[in-house]
Design an enzyme around this catalytic site. Structure first.
Site, short mmCIF file in Angstrom:
data_model
loop_
_atom_site.label_atom_id
_atom_site.label_comp_id
_atom_site.label_asym_id
_atom_site.label_seq_id
_atom_site.Cartn_x
_atom_site.Cartn_y
_atom_site.Cartn_z
N LYS A 182 13.61 21.03 37.18
CA LYS A 182 12.24 20.81 37.69
C LYS A 182 11.33 21.79 36.96
CE LYS A 182 9.16 21.92 40.17
NZ LYS A 182 7.76 22.18 39.72
N GLU A 257 15.09 35.06 38.47
CA GLU A 257 14.39 35.88 37.47
C GLU A 257 12.94 35.92 37.92
OE1 GLU A 257 15.75 37.26 34.79
OE2 GLU A 257 17.71 36.30 34.83
N CYS A 291 6.89 37.75 32.09
CA CYS A 291 7.45 38.48 33.25
C CYS A 291 7.73 39.93 32.89
CB CYS A 291 8.70 37.79 33.73
SG CYS A 291 9.83 37.45 32.39
N GLU A 390 1.66 42.66 39.39
CA GLU A 390 1.43 42.11 38.06
C GLU A 390 0.15 41.29 38.01
OE1 GLU A 390 4.77 38.58 38.48
OE2 GLU A 390 4.77 39.80 36.70
P1 NAP Z 1 5.88 30.13 40.83
O1 NAP Z 1 4.70 29.67 41.56
O2 NAP Z 1 6.92 30.90 41.54
O3 NAP Z 1 6.54 28.79 40.21
C1 NAP Z 1 7.75 28.77 39.55
C2 NAP Z 1 8.40 27.42 39.72
O4 NAP Z 1 8.73 27.22 41.10
C3 NAP Z 1 7.48 26.25 39.36
O5 NAP Z 1 8.24 25.23 38.77
C4 NAP Z 1 6.94 25.83 40.70
O6 NAP Z 1 6.47 24.51 40.72
C5 NAP Z 1 8.17 26.01 41.55
N1 NAP Z 1 7.94 26.09 43.00
C6 NAP Z 1 6.82 26.48 43.66
N2 NAP Z 1 7.01 26.40 44.99
C7 NAP Z 1 8.28 25.95 45.19
C8 NAP Z 1 9.06 25.68 46.35
N3 NAP Z 1 8.59 25.82 47.59
N4 NAP Z 1 10.33 25.25 46.18
C9 NAP Z 1 10.84 25.10 44.94
N5 NAP Z 1 10.14 25.33 43.81
C10 NAP Z 1 8.87 25.76 43.93
O7 NAP Z 1 5.54 30.99 39.56
P2 NAP Z 1 4.47 30.69 38.44
O8 NAP Z 1 3.14 30.98 39.02
O9 NAP Z 1 4.73 29.35 37.85
O10 NAP Z 1 4.89 31.77 37.32
C11 NAP Z 1 4.41 33.07 37.34
C12 NAP Z 1 5.40 34.02 37.97
O11 NAP Z 1 6.73 33.84 37.46
C13 NAP Z 1 5.07 35.45 37.70
O12 NAP Z 1 5.17 36.18 38.88
C14 NAP Z 1 6.12 35.93 36.69
O13 NAP Z 1 6.41 37.26 36.74
C15 NAP Z 1 7.29 35.10 37.01
N6 NAP Z 1 8.13 34.86 35.83
C16 NAP Z 1 9.31 35.53 35.69
C17 NAP Z 1 10.10 35.34 34.58
C18 NAP Z 1 11.42 36.05 34.39
O14 NAP Z 1 12.13 35.78 33.45
N7 NAP Z 1 11.80 36.96 35.25
C19 NAP Z 1 9.68 34.46 33.58
C20 NAP Z 1 8.47 33.80 33.76
C21 NAP Z 1 7.70 34.01 34.88
P3 NAP Z 1 4.91 24.14 40.45
O15 NAP Z 1 4.34 25.25 39.65
O16 NAP Z 1 5.01 22.87 39.73
O17 NAP Z 1 4.27 23.98 41.78
#
Ligand code: NAP
Ligand code: MG
Length: 496
Positions: A182, A257, A291, A390
């Site tokens: 997904k 992650e 991240c 962040e």
């Molecule tokens: P996010 O909102 O947590 O979204 C990540 C993924 O989870 C997306 O595919 C999102 O779908 C999905 N998602 C959201 N709500 C969900 C739920 N209730 N159940 C299952 N899946 C769900 O994060 P983001 O805003 O896309 O990315 C930014 C964050 O990710 C930052 O905090 C960053 O630090 C972190 N990050 C960490 C790494 C690492 O390697 N550690 C790498 C990249 C990013 P939708 O967006 O389609 O709604």
């Protein structure tokens, strides 16, 4: 099957299909704000069908029974398929995510490399399928074998769309698992392209399924589905927590992650030009939407002001623009929501007493696109959210320190522990500091270079488990002991 430019169907059980309720969502180019596509929005029913397909492919299909060598053949075919379309995929990534084209090309090349790497590890699984276990009790022999753990549900963010897909799909397939992927709704296009490449590679039906749609609907349906054995998630802390709670209910395996607020300690004996270069690479690459971004820079007092001046000077020179334009080093942020959030964070930092040394605003001359100036903040109070949370944008906080002890204390004073970096001309000091940093990744004299062979993941609230390297494969394997009674003597407990 697909419209002229982009794929508009889900990939389930080796077949392209519209979502059962026909839902779609807008795909927006963040540099122009144009709607460029209507992507398919999977419903709970679609996710259910995808999980059933993956379940069936795992329980009945050939995939987990194949030798590692056979699976490696498919992984290499996918790697080659990605490379064959590298420039097309890179351009799609730019108009979907916003990043500059050379960065996108780098990402796509890395994604192909990731499939090649895990092809080799799949082959190694054949070479060492059993590990004999020496038992103290000589009446038994025992061995440990590694087996694929089942159906993996992979949920990824928007910052490295195809690369994050590769980090999960490649090791899962190498291990013999089947996958439902997904992607983030903000960047779904290359995940569907990956499905097309896997399809061309004749991956057996159901081994890889791609369901695009929202996290709230498609993502939630995937993490709640009882047919999934393992959840592999990359994204924000709060959603990571939701994923872990869902995993807890069914005792699914889970790897997370999450985010970070990664420090970079620069000692006064460092080369100022090299320090500035690695700081900029650490915070402006991918618009800081990384991240592990170098978001807290700690500089020893004697070097602090000169380094701050050089960093500000160079930051102002960065060419901002549409990622497809030649020479652009900073594209737009991924979405209006992300831009609003980062601008609000900068305002809050100002109110907390931080000084905006450079940047902090939307750049002049852009009436469209989610652009933000490279931003350097100084004098950020330690309890300000600008220092502790962040931004996930091109915003770096910089602070002086006096000695090694203080630097380590400031660096470790965070609920995160994804990455950290240290720079000094003194190698022993670098090693000493590296040993004391509470982070899963420590860079010495550099910041951010990432290698498929090396473990990636966080301490503390930055996550659980490791991706990449052999650790990434372990995420998708179970360990089984097989123990044989070899004695001719009866066991003799009941039947004396
Ligand atoms: P996010 O909102 O947590 O979204 C990540 C993924 O989870 C997306 O595919 C999102 O779908 C999905 N998602 C959201 N709500 C969900 C739920 N209730 N159940 C299952 N899946 C769900 O994060 P983001 O805003 O896309 O990315 C930014 C964050 O990710 C930052 O905090 C960053 O630090 C972190 N990050 C960490 C790494 C690492 O390697 N550690 C790498 C990249 C990013 P939708 O967006 O389609 O709604
Ligand atoms: Mg987009």
């Amino acid at each position: 099957m697909r419209n002229k430019l982009f794929i508009n169907k889900l990939y389930i059980n080796g077949v392209w299909k519209y979502p059962v309720h026909g839902g779609t969502f807008d795909v927006i180019n963040p540099a122009t704000e144009e709607v460029i596509h209507q992507a398919p929005a999977a419903s709970e029913e679609d996710v259910d069908e995808a999980v059933r397909a993956a379940r069936n492919a795992f329980d009945q299909g050939p995939w987990p029974q194949m030798s590692g060598r056979e699976r490696a053949y498919y992984l290499r075919a996918i790697a080659n398929g990605i490379r064959a379309k590298l420039s097309e995929l890179a351009r799609i990534e730019v108009i979907d995510n916003g990043k500059p084209l050379p960065e996108a090309e780098w990402d796509i090349g890395d994604a192909a490399g990731c499939f090649d790497y895990y092809a080799s590890l799949a082959e190694e699984l054949d070479e060492n399928p059993v590990e004999p276990i020496a038992l103290a009790d000589g009446r038994f022999t025992s061995k440990a074998v590694r087996e694929p753990l089942g159906v993996a549900g992979a949920i990824i963010p928007w910052n490295y769309p195809l690369l994050m897909a590769a980090w999960k799909v490649a090791p899962a397939l190498a291990a013999g698992c089947t996958v439902v992927l997904k992607p983030a709704a903000l960047t779904s296009l290359t995940a569907l392209e990956l499905a097309a490449i896997a399809d061309e590679a004749r991956l057996p039906p159901g081994v890889l399924n791609v369901v695009t749609g929202s996290g709230a609907k498609a993502g939630q349906a995937l993490i709640d589905h009882p047919g999934v054995d393992k959840l592999a998630f990359t994204g924000s802390g709060p959603v990571g927590s939701t994923v872990m709670a869902a995993a807890a209910r069914d005792i699914k395996r889970v790897s997370l992650e999450l985010g970070g607020k990664s420090p970079f300690i620069v000692f006064a004996d460092s080369d100022i030009e090299k320090a500035v270069e690695w700081i900029m690479f650490g915070i402006f690459w991918n618009q800081g939407q990384v991240c592990s971004a170098t978001s807290r820079v700690l500089v020893q007092e004697a070097l602090y002001q000169p380094l701050l001046d050089r960093l500000a000077e160079e930051s102002r020179k960065i060419k901002i623009g549409n990622g497809l334009e030649e020479g652009v080093l900073l594209g737009p942020l991924v979405s209006q929501g992300q831009l609003t959030q980062v601008l609000a964070g900068i305002d809050e930092a100002r109110r907390d007493g931080a000084k905006v040394v450079t940047g902090g605003n939307k750049p002049a001359g852009f009436d469209k696109g989610y652009f933000l100036e490279p931003t350097v903040l100084a004098d950020v109070p330690l309890d300000s959210r600008a220092w502790t949370e962040e931004f996930f944008g091109p915003v770096v906080c910089i602070k002086p320190f006096t000695d090694e002890v203080e630097a380590i204390r400031l660096a470790n004073d965070s609920r995160f522990g994804l990455a950290a970096a240290v720079m000094s001309a003194d190698d022993e000091r670098c090693e000493r500091v590296a040993a004391k940093l509470r982070a899963g990744i420590v860079w010495i004299n550099c910041s951010q270079p990432t290698f498929t062979e090396a473990p990636w993941g966080g301490y503390k609230q930055s996550g659980i488990g490791r991706e990449l390297g052999r650790w990434g494969l372990d995420n998708y394997l179970e360990t089984k002991q097989i123990t044989r009674y070899t004695s001719d003597e009866p066991w003799g407990w009941y039947l004396k």
